[in-house]
Scaffold this motif. Sequence first.
Motif, mmCIF file in Angstrom:
data_model
loop_
_atom_site.group_PDB
_atom_site.id
_atom_site.type_symbol
_atom_site.label_atom_id
_atom_site.label_comp_id
_atom_site.label_asym_id
_atom_site.label_seq_id
_atom_site.Cartn_x
_atom_site.Cartn_y
_atom_site.Cartn_z
ATOM 1 N N MET A 63 -11.522 -0.282 -6.279
ATOM 2 C CA MET A 63 -12.884 -0.739 -6.512
ATOM 3 C C MET A 63 -13.574 0.269 -7.423
ATOM 4 N N THR A 64 -14.603 -0.161 -8.135
ATOM 5 C CA THR A 64 -15.354 0.779 -8.959
ATOM 6 C C THR A 64 -15.989 1.847 -8.070
ATOM 7 N N HIS A 65 -16.095 3.036 -8.613
ATOM 8 C CA HIS A 65 -16.630 4.217 -7.927
ATOM 9 C C HIS A 65 -15.661 4.789 -6.899
ATOM 10 N N ARG A 66 -14.476 4.181 -6.744
ATOM 11 C CA ARG A 66 -13.478 4.741 -5.836
ATOM 12 C C ARG A 66 -12.721 5.855 -6.556
ATOM 13 N N GLU A 67 -12.492 6.948 -5.861
ATOM 14 C CA GLU A 67 -11.751 8.079 -6.413
ATOM 15 C C GLU A 67 -10.622 8.432 -5.461
ATOM 16 N N GLU A 68 -9.446 8.647 -6.018
ATOM 17 C CA GLU A 68 -8.270 8.926 -5.190
ATOM 18 C C GLU A 68 -7.412 9.972 -5.881
ATOM 19 N N ILE A 87 0.319 9.462 -14.291
ATOM 20 C CA ILE A 87 -0.041 8.465 -13.285
ATOM 21 C C ILE A 87 0.932 7.296 -13.365
ATOM 22 N N PHE A 88 1.277 6.776 -12.214
ATOM 23 C CA PHE A 88 2.241 5.693 -12.110
ATOM 24 C C PHE A 88 1.487 4.416 -11.734
ATOM 25 N N LEU A 89 1.472 3.469 -12.651
ATOM 26 C CA LEU A 89 0.682 2.257 -12.482
ATOM 27 C C LEU A 89 1.543 1.084 -12.051
ATOM 28 N N HIS A 90 1.024 0.304 -11.125
ATOM 29 C CA HIS A 90 1.643 -0.951 -10.711
ATOM 30 C C HIS A 90 1.133 -2.048 -11.647
ATOM 31 N N LYS A 91 1.769 -3.181 -11.643
ATOM 32 C CA LYS A 91 1.279 -4.305 -12.428
ATOM 33 C C LYS A 91 -0.048 -4.786 -11.841
ATOM 34 N N THR A 92 -1.051 -4.924 -12.704
ATOM 35 C CA THR A 92 -2.370 -5.400 -12.283
ATOM 36 C C THR A 92 -2.419 -6.924 -12.369
ATOM 37 N N GLU A 93 -3.001 -7.535 -11.359
ATOM 38 C CA GLU A 93 -3.104 -8.997 -11.347
ATOM 39 C C GLU A 93 -3.861 -9.490 -12.574
ATOM 40 N N SER A 94 -3.427 -10.622 -13.113
ATOM 41 C CA SER A 94 -3.997 -11.152 -14.363
ATOM 42 C C SER A 94 -5.483 -11.459 -14.252
ATOM 43 N N LYS A 95 -5.951 -11.824 -13.072
ATOM 44 C CA LYS A 95 -7.358 -12.194 -12.897
ATOM 45 C C LYS A 95 -8.285 -10.989 -12.771
ATOM 46 N N ILE A 96 -7.719 -9.793 -12.657
ATOM 47 C CA ILE A 96 -8.523 -8.582 -12.484
ATOM 48 C C ILE A 96 -8.684 -7.872 -13.822
ATOM 49 N N ASN A 97 -9.912 -7.536 -14.168
ATOM 50 C CA ASN A 97 -10.199 -6.844 -15.429
ATOM 51 C C ASN A 97 -9.939 -5.348 -15.313
ATOM 52 N N ASN A 164 -19.144 -5.678 -14.588
ATOM 53 C CA ASN A 164 -19.709 -5.301 -13.279
ATOM 54 C C ASN A 164 -18.846 -5.809 -12.122
ATOM 55 N N ASP A 165 -17.529 -5.747 -12.321
ATOM 56 C CA ASP A 165 -16.595 -6.178 -11.279
ATOM 57 C C ASP A 165 -16.568 -5.169 -10.133
ATOM 58 N N LYS A 166 -16.315 -5.669 -8.939
ATOM 59 C CA LYS A 166 -16.124 -4.777 -7.802
ATOM 60 C C LYS A 166 -14.678 -4.316 -7.745
ATOM 61 N N LYS A 167 -13.740 -5.257 -7.825
ATOM 62 C CA LYS A 167 -12.327 -4.916 -7.893
ATOM 63 C C LYS A 167 -11.916 -4.813 -9.354
ATOM 64 N N VAL A 168 -11.204 -3.755 -9.683
ATOM 65 C CA VAL A 168 -10.833 -3.507 -11.072
ATOM 66 C C VAL A 168 -9.385 -3.011 -11.150
ATOM 67 N N GLY A 169 -8.872 -2.968 -12.369
ATOM 68 C CA GLY A 169 -7.565 -2.392 -12.635
ATOM 69 C C GLY A 169 -7.734 -1.212 -13.572
ATOM 70 N N PRO A 170 -6.677 -0.453 -13.833
ATOM 71 C CA PRO A 170 -5.298 -0.717 -13.445
ATOM 72 C C PRO A 170 -5.019 -0.365 -11.985
ATOM 73 N N SER A 171 -3.999 -1.017 -11.443
ATOM 74 C CA SER A 171 -3.585 -0.762 -10.068
ATOM 75 C C SER A 171 -2.705 0.486 -10.012
ATOM 76 N N LEU A 172 -2.986 1.343 -9.075
ATOM 77 C CA LEU A 172 -2.225 2.571 -8.908
ATOM 78 C C LEU A 172 -1.090 2.355 -7.913
ATOM 79 N N ARG A 173 0.076 2.882 -8.241
ATOM 80 C CA ARG A 173 1.204 2.800 -7.303
ATOM 81 C C ARG A 173 1.046 3.837 -6.200
#
Length: 219
Positions: A63-68, A87-97, A164-173
């Motif tokens: 999510m935006t503003h999330r830090e890991e 950083i190792f990225l997973h495939k991000t879902e097509s519907k997620i920006n 202004n999405d809440k869920k965003v990419g890229p997805s982290l593995r």
Amino acid sequence: MKDITNFFLLFFAILVSAQEQKKDTLAEKYANIETVVINDKDYEKVDYYFGLKQENNVRFIPMTHREEGVIFYNNLKRKGRVSNVVIFLHKTESKINLTNLEINFYKVDTLTGKPTEKINVKQIIYVPKSKSRGRIKINVENYHIPFPLNGIFASIKWLPNEFNDKKVGPSLRETDYEEQISYSRYKDGNWTRIPNISRKPNMYTNAMIGLEVYIKRKK
């Protein structure tokens, strides 16, 4: 109450996107020391990668503003400087920006083991170009990030995007590792350990982040 709500939001985000367990072809590397020729011949290159032998293949939809991030212990007990973040990225879902990633470094508290004061003065931004799975190396040499004797905490923060999405990419593995060395927080709040969803005993869910560091060579 706010911390509890944030914890369950993060746990849900990881849980709903967990994939079937499968083996990965990446070899596990821990503090693999390789002498290299650079401008300063008094340094040697050290790779810090944790838990790269995949036994649990998990995609974290942030999510935006999330830090890991991940704690990197200086097991050689020699001062150094950070060269690259991996950083190792997973495939991000097509519907997620996608959104920009902010890379940060923090000192590690010797008593609690948690990240404390931020080390980098300037903002470090990575602009993702693809939703595909991959390994991204980000050079940070120009930011002069020291590698302290008691280690460093390297993190990724997902910034707000134009939609202004809440869920965003890229997805982290994320992966299984024998130590719990990953922390997260929301909107610069308190750091908490990321939820453990490992199916194996004595194994813990951790973010897949690596560092390349130049350590002062012994004379």
